[in-house]
Design a protein around this motif. Structure first.
Motif, short mmCIF file in Angstrom:
data_model
loop_
_atom_site.label_atom_id
_atom_site.label_comp_id
_atom_site.label_asym_id
_atom_site.label_seq_id
_atom_site.Cartn_x
_atom_site.Cartn_y
_atom_site.Cartn_z
N VAL A 183 65.29 -47.49 43.30
CA VAL A 183 64.19 -47.57 42.34
C VAL A 183 63.25 -48.72 42.70
CG1 VAL A 183 63.60 -47.92 39.91
CG2 VAL A 183 65.61 -46.57 40.51
N THR A 198 61.10 -47.67 45.51
CA THR A 198 60.08 -46.73 45.01
C THR A 198 58.96 -47.48 44.30
OG1 THR A 198 61.77 -45.02 44.71
CG2 THR A 198 59.68 -44.72 43.56
N LEU A 199 59.33 -48.48 43.49
CA LEU A 199 58.33 -49.30 42.81
C LEU A 199 57.42 -50.01 43.80
CD1 LEU A 199 60.15 -50.97 39.79
CD2 LEU A 199 57.94 -49.80 39.70
N THR A 208 61.20 -42.13 40.86
CA THR A 208 59.82 -42.27 40.40
C THR A 208 59.75 -42.25 38.88
OG1 THR A 208 59.02 -41.16 42.40
CG2 THR A 208 57.51 -41.29 40.55
N ALA A 241 60.91 -45.57 37.69
CA ALA A 241 59.88 -46.57 38.01
C ALA A 241 58.74 -46.51 36.99
CB ALA A 241 59.34 -46.34 39.41
N THR A 281 57.68 -49.41 34.30
CA THR A 281 56.29 -49.89 34.21
C THR A 281 55.80 -49.88 32.78
OG1 THR A 281 55.85 -49.01 36.44
CG2 THR A 281 53.94 -49.54 35.06
#
Length: 266
Positions: free
Chosen positions: A55, A58-59, A233, A236, A240
């Motif tokens: 993760v 991915t971020l 995703t 992530a 956010t």
């Protein structure tokens, strides 16, 4: 001596702040550790719960390409715009309802009827009215956020001592002046309670509206990543949203503390 005492005071303040931050982060660190243990021993399929480093990668990729920041800016912009509009409408309407019997008589049943309704159920109606894009997401968020502000403002304005209003009116202050100079300052603690709830609702409803209407932003990112089973995703995007909400809440608390230093509710 005074300089040494001042330095010591600043040092203690910084130490307290750091200690408070560490205490605040402990549950989050614990959650990450549990998450990694579950992923390592494959207690949950890796496709459903990837490793934390997956993760994180991915971020980093999403941030480096700029796509995540662009989507986050779109969602945050919509939410903050709705939040500000809701504050203006909610405070004005709440004060008017508290000050005017006619306005209160007209809007009280509307507020009572509309407040319990889950606002996300209005998404189809707003899409029919406003189409897709920014307008339906912002309008839906305003509709959701304005109710707690109106109620908090009304309760705060109605809760002030009547003697304060009578004294101001006896001194020749107009009704608008009384609302601005007497009622509004006295109702601020209650108003801030409603505004804090509205801040949360603005973000939640904007993200939900984006998910339903495919209106871009983090909401659409969530929908598309789930559709193609891109779990990293999806997580992530959730992280956010959580970070934006956390930062917004902390900034709001800081602003509230500064503006309400003269009350016990700071």
């Amino acid at each position: 001596m005074s300089g040494s005492q001042g330095t010591a005071t600043v040092g203690e303040s910084i130490g307290d702040s750091v200690g408070s931050t560490i205490d605040y982060l402990k549950p989050i660190v614990g959650l990450v550790v549990v998450w990694e243990v579950i992923a390592t021993f494959e207690l949950v399929p890796s496709q459903s719960l990837p490793h934390t480093y997956v993760v994180a990668e991915t971020l980093v990729d999403l941030v480096s390409t700029g796509s995540l920041l662009e989507l986050a800016a779109l969602t945050a912009g919509r939410a903050f715009l709705a939040f500000l509009i809701a504050i203006v409408i909610g405070v004005a309407l709440g004060l008017a309802m508290a000050q005017s019997t006619v306005v209160g008589w007209f809007f009280d049943p509307i507020i009572s009827l509309g407040f319990p309704i889950p606002k996300v159920t209005l998404v189809p109606v707003y899409v029919l009215w406003f189409g897709f894009g920014n307008v339906p997401a912002v309008a839906l968020a305003v509709t959701s956020a304005v109710f707690p502000i109106v109620i908090a403002t009304y309760d705060g304005a109605r809760g002030i001592k009547r003697e304060l209003v009578w004294s101001a009116r006896s001194m020749g202050v107009s009704r608008v002046g009384v609302a601005r100079e007497v009622v509004l300052p006295a109702a601020l603690p209650s108003i801030f309670n409603g505004v804090q709830i509205a801040l949360f609702l603005s973000f939640v409803v904007v993200v939900v509206a984006e998910m339903v209407t495919a209106g871009g932003g983090l909401g659409q990112m969530l929908t598309e990543s789930v559709r193609f089973f891109q779990t990293a995703t999806t997580i992530a995007a959730v992280i956010t949203v959580a970070v934006i909400g956390l930062v917004s809440d902390r900034l709001f608390r800081l602003l509230r503390g500064r503006l309400l230093r003269w009350t016990d509710d700071a």
